[in-house]
Design a protein around this motif. Structure first.
Motif, PDB file in Angstrom:
ATOM      1  N   ARG A  21      -7.980   0.255   3.707  1.00  0.00           N
ATOM      2  CA  ARG A  21      -8.801  -0.743   2.552  1.00  0.00           C
ATOM      3  C   ARG A  21      -8.366  -2.066   2.621  1.00  0.00           C
ATOM      4  O   ARG A  21      -9.005  -3.057   2.364  1.00  0.00           O
ATOM      5  CB  ARG A  21      -8.702  -0.023   1.108  1.00  0.00           C
ATOM      6  N   ALA A  76       0.888  -1.276   0.043  1.00  0.00           N
ATOM      7  CA  ALA A  76       0.009   0.110   0.030  1.00  0.00           C
ATOM      8  C   ALA A  76       0.873   1.153  -0.070  1.00  0.00           C
ATOM      9  O   ALA A  76       1.868   1.172   0.649  1.00  0.00           O
ATOM     10  CB  ALA A  76      -0.724  -0.041   1.319  1.00  0.00           C
ATOM     11  N   SER A  77       0.569   2.192  -0.846  1.00  0.00           N
ATOM     12  CA  SER A  77       1.429   3.335  -0.867  1.00  0.00           C
ATOM     13  C   SER A  77       0.951   4.450   0.137  1.00  0.00           C
ATOM     14  O   SER A  77       1.615   5.504  -0.051  1.00  0.00           O
ATOM     15  CB  SER A  77       1.215   3.876  -2.414  1.00  0.00           C
ATOM     16  N   ASP A  78      -0.090   4.356   0.737  1.00  0.00           N
ATOM     17  CA  ASP A  78      -0.424   5.412   1.672  1.00  0.00           C
ATOM     18  C   ASP A  78      -1.359   4.694   2.727  1.00  0.00           C
ATOM     19  O   ASP A  78      -1.869   3.659   2.512  1.00  0.00           O
ATOM     20  CB  ASP A  78      -1.231   6.619   1.102  1.00  0.00           C
ATOM     21  N   SER A  91      -4.572   5.213   3.686  1.00  0.00           N
ATOM     22  CA  SER A  91      -6.038   4.875   3.236  1.00  0.00           C
ATOM     23  C   SER A  91      -6.008   3.681   2.359  1.00  0.00           C
ATOM     24  O   SER A  91      -6.779   2.783   2.631  1.00  0.00           O
ATOM     25  CB  SER A  91      -6.415   6.011   2.211  1.00  0.00           C
ATOM     26  N   GLU A  92      -5.098   3.482   1.654  1.00  0.00           N
ATOM     27  CA  GLU A  92      -4.899   2.061   0.880  1.00  0.00           C
ATOM     28  C   GLU A  92      -4.494   0.995   1.609  1.00  0.00           C
ATOM     29  O   GLU A  92      -5.090  -0.167   1.603  1.00  0.00           O
ATOM     30  CB  GLU A  92      -3.710   2.371  -0.155  1.00  0.00           C
TER      31      GLU A  92
END
Length: 117
Positions: free
Chosen positions: A39, A31-33, A35-36
């Motif tokens: 999820r 995940a790059s952040d 929020s990702e």
């Protein structure tokens, strides 16, 4: 082997850690952040989450607060701001360790082995 989520906004860190842990036999999702990462955590189960403390969206501390419940994934928080690593408020029963940046791949692998033991 383990299912690991790597959440870091630095692509070089994600790529190096992913290659190293996959070569050790782990299944790795990236995940790059924050929020990702949130999820991914909401839709799949992971044995270990390796997360940068500060990322766009939410950082590692917020991920621990939301998903670090007893019986949930273990967390390894990374940061070049070591003082932030010792001040987070983890929920009771959350499994959280820290690793200061910069780290070597051997340091990362050793900490992953400890967290999964």
């Amino acid at each position: 082997m383990a299912r690991i989520l790597i959440a870091d906004d630095d692509q070089a860190v994600r790529d190096l850690a992913t290659r190293a842990l996959r070569s050790d036999g782990h299944t790795v999702t990236v995940a790059s952040d924050g929020s990702e990462a949130a999820r991914a955590l909401a839709s799949a189960s992971f044995d270990l989450v390796i997360s940068d403390v500060e990322m766009p969206g939410s950082g590692g501390i917020e991920l621990v607060q939301e998903f670090g419940k007893p019986g949930g994934p273990r967390f390894l928080l990374t940061s070049s701001f070591v003082e932030k690593l010792t001040r987070h408020d983890a929920p009771a029963g959350a499994s959280v360790a820290t690793l200061a940046k910069p780290f070597t791949l051997e340091q990362l692998r050793a900490e992953v082995r400890r967290r999964l033991a």
